[in-house]
Design a protein around this motif. Structure first.
Motif, PDB file in Angstrom:
ATOM      1  N   ASN A 255      34.435  38.873  43.078  1.00 53.05           N
ATOM      2  CA  ASN A 255      33.247  39.086  42.250  1.00 53.05           C
ATOM      3  C   ASN A 255      32.021  39.469  43.062  1.00 53.05           C
ATOM      4  O   ASN A 255      30.964  39.740  42.491  1.00 53.05           O
ATOM      5  CB  ASN A 255      32.935  37.823  41.436  1.00 53.05           C
ATOM      6  CG  ASN A 255      33.898  37.638  40.285  1.00 53.05           C
ATOM      7  OD1 ASN A 255      34.686  38.515  39.979  1.00 53.05           O
ATOM      8  ND2 ASN A 255      33.862  36.487  39.648  1.00 53.05           N
TER       9      ASN A 255
ATOM     10  N   SER B 244      37.939  33.236  34.560  1.00 52.09           N
ATOM     11  CA  SER B 244      38.070  34.571  35.138  1.00 52.09           C
ATOM     12  C   SER B 244      39.136  35.385  34.423  1.00 52.09           C
ATOM     13  O   SER B 244      38.972  36.590  34.204  1.00 52.09           O
ATOM     14  CB  SER B 244      38.391  34.456  36.632  1.00 52.09           C
ATOM     15  OG  SER B 244      38.373  35.707  37.255  1.00 52.09           O
TER      16      SER B 244
ATOM     17  N   ASP C 177      31.944  35.863  33.644  1.00 55.26           N
ATOM     18  CA  ASP C 177      31.173  36.108  34.863  1.00 55.26           C
ATOM     19  C   ASP C 177      31.175  34.797  35.659  1.00 55.26           C
ATOM     20  O   ASP C 177      30.449  33.860  35.319  1.00 55.26           O
ATOM     21  CB  ASP C 177      29.748  36.527  34.497  1.00 55.26           C
ATOM     22  CG  ASP C 177      28.872  36.782  35.716  1.00 55.26           C
ATOM     23  OD1 ASP C 177      29.429  37.040  36.803  1.00 55.26           O
ATOM     24  OD2 ASP C 177      27.635  36.703  35.577  1.00 55.26           O
TER      25      ASP C 177
END
Length: 382
Positions: free
Chosen positions: A119, A356, A361
């Protein structure tokens, strides 16, 4: 490379056993000798948790011990090491930040640290000078050089081409006879004007590079930040010629011709991290607003149920904490582990993985950087 495509495969993987081992590592010096000892102790812990007759137990132990005995392996580390083993998947990930010493045996991999890397923001980096141009795609853990079509190899190639073009145009305008078979002569410059001419050439070169890169990024609709690595003078010239809205204000200054890609990645990542902080701040605001108006929760059981149902929009989870227990997705209940219990999951990791998988997020941060005093907090979808 730790990317979302590979991460999603690992998040969905279910097999018995799935073994996850993490540990900090040293990049150089005498501290590298601690790595084999640390791993050996973690492997013993894994072996004690694997019951006799567990599928692949002998193969797993052999695989982990092969790293213990590989001296060269320990000389090429980053800050953290993650080893993943199941009967059908065996992977080693060298990560760019410290990891805790942990060993988990479960039916799934423990991947909150991998989520953190996947991420993290990727970036593009242009290292250029009059002698060389290199273009990279980088992120928190990897960097890859890309080929850019239509870009000059260096300033000499640029000048040969453009000076020739100018001479052809001038020759045509002056009415020189066609078909004479003679190439126009290169322009000669007096020594008095050499400095000004050289400065003008550098500007034209930087503007040409900017034009090519701008066109490429516009065609690809690149949302990534572009980081420049060049002398201050060349960076300033590039900025004048570029119209890229995602051109970073910060740059890597100096002649970068001989800097290795990994060193460029590390410096680029420091710059990209500043922009990532802005993303964290916006996510913090969303989470705190959610908790304040009953569209968020810092209750572990509540987060796990919402994550399982795909209702988590934004999640913060502590990277340096564990809460061992079991989550029953059918009843929605959590059973915390006692000190003597074994074969329990890290529920913080499970929440991060579930969220996830459903597109949340997810931010994995040290406890001291969490938005609240708790180890987990989430904003929920309406």
């Amino acid at each position: 490379m730790v990317n979302h495509d590979r991460l999603n495969v690992l998040l969905a993987h279910r097999e018995t056993p799935c073994i996850t081992v993490t540990m900090p590592t040293a990049q150089s010096g005498g501290d590298t000798r601690q790595g084999p000892t640390r791993l050996k102790n973690l492997v013993r812990r894994v072996e004690s948790e694997l019951e006799d007759g567990t599928p692949g137990k002998a193969a797993a132990m052999e695989w982990f011990r092969s790293f213990v005995e590989d001296d060269d392996f320990w000389q090429h580390q980053r800050h953290g090491l993650m080893l993943l083993w199941s009967p059908t998947i065996q992977e080693e990930w060298r990560l760019p930040f410290d990891l805790p010493e942990c060993a988990h045996v479960s039916s799934r991999f423990h991947l909150k640290h991998a989520i953190h890397v996947a991420n993290s923001p990727a970036f593009e980096l242009l290292a250029f000078s009059r002698g060389a141009i290199r273009y990279f795609h980088g992120d928190a853990s990897h960097i890859q050089q890309l080929e850019i079509e239509g870009i000059p190899a260096d300033i000499n190639e640029f000048l040969r081409f453009h000076d020739f073009e100018e001479q052809v145009q001038s020759h045509s305008v002056s009415g020189a006879p066609k078909g004479s078979g003679k190439q126009p002569a290169m322009t000669q410059h007096s020594s008095a004007g050499l400095s000004d001419r050289r400065s003008d050439d550098l500007d034209r070169f930087a503007h040409e590079v900017a034009k090519v890169i701008d066109r490429r990024r516009a065609q690809q609709k690149s949302p990534l930040w572009l980081i420049l690595a060049a002398t201050e003078r060349d960076v300033a010239a590039y900025r004048k010629g570029s119209r890229d809205p995602k051109l970073c204000e910060m740059a890597i200054h100096g002649n970068c011709d001989r800097i290795e890609p990994e060193a460029l990645r590390a410096q680029g990542w420091k710059i990209a991290s500043h922009y990532w902080d802005d993303q964290h701040s916006a996510a913090r605001d969303r989470v705190l607003a959610g908790v304040g108006n009953d569209r968020g929760t810092a209750n572990l059981t509540g987060v796990l149920n919402a994550a399982h149902q795909g209702r988590v929009s934004t999640l913060f989870v502590a990277s340096d904490r564990e809460v061992l227990g079991q989550f029953d997705a059918v009843t929605g209940k959590v059973k915390l582990a006692h000190a003597s219990d074994s074969h329990f999951d890290d529920l913080l990791d499970e929440a991060a993985c579930l969220a996830s998988m459903h597109g949340a997020d997810v931010h994995v941060l040290p406890q001291e950087e969490m938005p609240t005093d708790g180890q987990i907090v989430a904003a929920l979808r309406s």
